[in-house]
Design a protein around this motif. Structure first.
Motif, PDB file in Angstrom:
ATOM      1  N   ASP A 229      50.655  32.645  29.701  1.00  0.00           N
ATOM      2  CA  ASP A 229      51.309  31.819  30.710  1.00  0.00           C
ATOM      3  C   ASP A 229      52.674  32.354  31.121  1.00  0.00           C
ATOM      4  O   ASP A 229      53.109  32.150  32.258  1.00  0.00           O
ATOM      5  N   THR A 233      55.880  35.074  34.247  1.00  0.00           N
ATOM      6  CA  THR A 233      56.561  33.948  34.884  1.00  0.00           C
ATOM      7  C   THR A 233      57.898  33.616  34.236  1.00  0.00           C
ATOM      8  O   THR A 233      58.711  32.908  34.833  1.00  0.00           O
ATOM      9  N   LEU A 259      48.297  34.868  33.592  1.00  0.00           N
ATOM     10  CA  LEU A 259      48.852  34.218  34.775  1.00  0.00           C
ATOM     11  C   LEU A 259      49.613  35.266  35.578  1.00  0.00           C
ATOM     12  O   LEU A 259      50.787  35.541  35.328  1.00  0.00           O
ATOM     13  N   MET A 261      51.459  36.955  38.690  1.00  0.00           N
ATOM     14  CA  MET A 261      52.282  36.671  39.856  1.00  0.00           C
ATOM     15  C   MET A 261      52.747  38.015  40.414  1.00  0.00           C
ATOM     16  O   MET A 261      53.507  38.714  39.750  1.00  0.00           O
ATOM     17  N   ASP A 262      52.319  38.377  41.586  1.00  0.00           N
ATOM     18  CA  ASP A 262      51.472  37.764  42.575  1.00  0.00           C
ATOM     19  C   ASP A 262      50.075  38.409  42.551  1.00  0.00           C
ATOM     20  O   ASP A 262      49.085  37.730  42.650  1.00  0.00           O
ATOM     21  N   ARG A 388      42.923  39.383  39.687  1.00  0.00           N
ATOM     22  CA  ARG A 388      43.823  38.332  39.217  1.00  0.00           C
ATOM     23  C   ARG A 388      45.008  38.226  40.172  1.00  0.00           C
ATOM     24  O   ARG A 388      45.642  39.222  40.508  1.00  0.00           O
ATOM     25  N   CYS A 389      45.292  37.017  40.602  1.00  0.00           N
ATOM     26  CA  CYS A 389      46.406  36.823  41.508  1.00  0.00           C
ATOM     27  C   CYS A 389      46.963  35.416  41.349  1.00  0.00           C
ATOM     28  O   CYS A 389      46.295  34.544  40.786  1.00  0.00           O
ATOM     29  N   GLY A 390      48.168  35.191  41.816  1.00  0.00           N
ATOM     30  CA  GLY A 390      48.771  33.885  41.652  1.00  0.00           C
ATOM     31  C   GLY A 390      49.911  33.664  42.622  1.00  0.00           C
ATOM     32  O   GLY A 390      50.386  34.584  43.298  1.00  0.00           O
ATOM     33  N   TYR A 493      52.245  26.798  39.105  1.00  0.00           N
ATOM     34  CA  TYR A 493      51.697  28.128  39.353  1.00  0.00           C
ATOM     35  C   TYR A 493      50.218  27.978  39.691  1.00  0.00           C
ATOM     36  O   TYR A 493      49.472  27.333  38.954  1.00  0.00           O
ATOM     37  N   ALA A 495      46.914  29.973  40.030  1.00  0.00           N
ATOM     38  CA  ALA A 495      46.316  31.250  39.624  1.00  0.00           C
ATOM     39  C   ALA A 495      44.858  31.294  40.042  1.00  0.00           C
ATOM     40  O   ALA A 495      44.137  30.304  39.924  1.00  0.00           O
ATOM     41  N   ASN A 497      41.163  33.869  40.185  1.00  0.00           N
ATOM     42  CA  ASN A 497      40.374  35.068  39.910  1.00  0.00           C
ATOM     43  C   ASN A 497      39.304  35.163  40.979  1.00  0.00           C
ATOM     44  O   ASN A 497      38.617  34.172  41.263  1.00  0.00           O
TER      45      ASN A 497
END
Length: 509
Positions: A229, A233, A259, A261-262, A388-390, A493, A495, A497
């Motif tokens: 997590d 972040t 998690l 970012m970005d 993976r993106c967030g 956040y 997140a 996939n």
């Protein structure tokens, strides 16, 4: 606590001692019974004196709390009730009245009682059977674990006598190590509870390694989730990155629960900073200066090695298992990112060539194959291969965004409004090149998760979907998650996939 309660507790101890007696050695059982009787006589005497003197005060506990991101304070060590009066602790443990065995270790001497020590699996085995120590009055303990110190051993031994045990977070690893050696299951469990409650940037790595060493898989899982997590972040990333070993980092980068970012390119940038701090531990600068310094260091290494990719050098070899878990397919789809990868000369060309080939063929299939894609997707393959993106939402507001690098005919827009998250496919803007397809429908497998973290990095809210297949036509939209009536605290956040689902059908000739 009254005398009757102490007698009941001591009877249970005697019962355990008789159960441990070796049948072939009846004389050992007799010695134990005699020893236990003498100790219980001392307990009775202490309790009678305590009743005459009136109620006694026990050790008080302070509340344990966490700063906002700071180290755990000692205001609330864990208190563990056992049901023994403070007089027993003071007279028998601290003063050693009626002692029948002396424990020596780490330059300290404790005058104790076998009947109490036998609550420990370690001492119970030592004092029963044919062990030499069973008949000795003085025992020298060897400490096999560097985490065990004199203070921790004192606290562990005292837990056999007193009505409460204080476990400050700063001492929990040492006490856990001692409790593990002495086989004090209840104390081990309490250490686990303290660790679970005080995971933070200052403790997470030591707790993770300790949980692994001393058999607390649930605490290891809690720590690993905290790292997933917070790795990308946490506001003070330098502090966290300095602590992470290559083994832990490899597991984190391999996980689809990370998690991010970005986008995946940000994972690569983070790894450059981590690697630089591992190689230059004395570096001291601002957060903004960390990546530029890492880039300058890589450029100098590139010149000195004659252009040899850093991961192919002797110095870079230790980082290979970590970088191998980067999902390069989602980095090279973005032109600026691909240029940075090429310029850094960190990733070996032998890693990149097959990725470029596979992505090109996938793109051609997406544009030239017929059909809309399979109806069933094998979900277990999604986590390993997914993008993976967030996105970070600092407050409640209407907003929308796109994630670069997810192409193959999608211009997928994510919208947040009125506590709802909506996916929308927009084909109006033709300037996105490969990001937009004129084909009427595309399919994608996805999973979405919303997380809210407090100032210590602990998740106060988490809601997610299972992997599912999304099929959208042009300008079509779909509500993915509704957060109404949910206890969500900003910032949050978001997140995701994603995994592109190839279309079925033959490629036109």
């Amino acid at each position: 606590m009254d005398k009757q309660a102490v007698g009941a507790r001591s009877s249970r101890i005697l019962g355990r001692l008789w159960e441990r007696r070796v049948p072939e050695q009846p004389e050992a059982g007799g010695e134990e019974a005699e020893m236990a009787g003498e100790a219980l006589a001392v307990v009775d005497q202490v309790e009678e004196e305590s009743e005459e003197a009136g109620p006694s005060t026990s050790q008080g506990g302070l509340r344990r709390k966490m700063d906002s991101g700071g180290p755990p304070t000692e205001e609330s060590p864990r208190k563990r009730s056992r049901g023994t009066s403070s007089s027993v602790y003071e007279r028998l443990f601290l003063m050693g009245e009626g002692s029948d065995v002396q424990i020596r270790a780490l330059g300290e001497v404790w005058n104790l009682h076998k009947v109490y020590l036998c609550q420990s699996g370690y001492f119970a085995s030592m004092f029963s059977g044919a062990w030499r120590e069973a008949t000795m009055n003085t025992i020298d303990l060897q400490m096999p674990d560097e985490n065990i110190d004199r203070e921790a051993l004192h606290e562990a031994l005292s837990s056999l006598y007193q009505s409460s045990v204080l476990i400050p977070p700063r001492r929990v690893v040492s006490i856990l190590a001692t409790a593990s050696m002495l086989q004090l299951d209840e104390l081990i469990q309490e250490c686990g509870e303290v660790m679970k409650d005080t995971v933070s940037v200052h403790t997470v790595c030591s707790y993770y390694h300790s949980a692994e060493s001393y058999g607390l898989p649930n605490i290891k899982t809690v720590c690993f989730q905290w790292l997933l997590d917070n790795l990308m972040t946490y506001h003070n990333e330098e502090l966290l990155l300095r602590q992470l070993s290559p083994d832990i980092m490899k597991e984190l980068i391999a996980s689809s629960e990370l998690l991010v970012m970005d986008v995946e390119m940000d994972v690569y940038s983070m790894l450059k900073k981590w690697m630089y701090l591992q190689l230059q531990p004395a570096w001291n600068g601002s957060r903004r200066a960390l990546l530029p310094h890492a880039n300058l260091w890589l450029a100098r290494s590139k010149r000195e090695s004659g252009g040899t990719p850093f991961l192919e050098t002797q110095e870079g070899g230790v980082f290979v298992p970590v970088f191998q878990h980067l999902r390069l397919a989602y980095i090279i789809c973005d032109l600026p990112s691909a240029r940075i990868i090429d310029q850094d000369a960190l990733i070996p060309p032998a890693w990149l060539t097959p990725v470029y080939k596979d992505q090109w063929l996938a793109l051609v299939r997406a544009e030239q194959s017929k059909g809309v894609g399979p109806t069933d997707v094998h979900v277990p393959n999604c986590p390993r291969n997914s993008m993976r993106c967030g996105h970070h939402l600092p407050r409640e507001m209407r907003c929308s965004w796109r994630w670069a690098g997810f192409n193959f005919g999608w211009d997928l827009v994510v919208c947040y409004a009125n506590q709802r998250i909506i996916f929308k496919r927009s084909a109006k803007n033709k300037s996105h090149g490969l990001g937009v397809s004129l084909l009427w429908q595309r399919k994608v497998a996805f999973r979405l998760c919303v997380v809210s973290l407090d100032t210590t990095g602990r998740a106060t809210f988490r809601k997610g979907t299972e992997y599912q297949v999304l099929s959208l036509g042009r300008d079509e939209e779909l509500e993915i998650m509704n957060l109404e009536n949910q206890d969500v605290a900003f910032p949050i956040y978001v997140a995701c996939n994603f995994l592109y689902v190839p279309r079925e059908g033959r490629t036109p000739e």
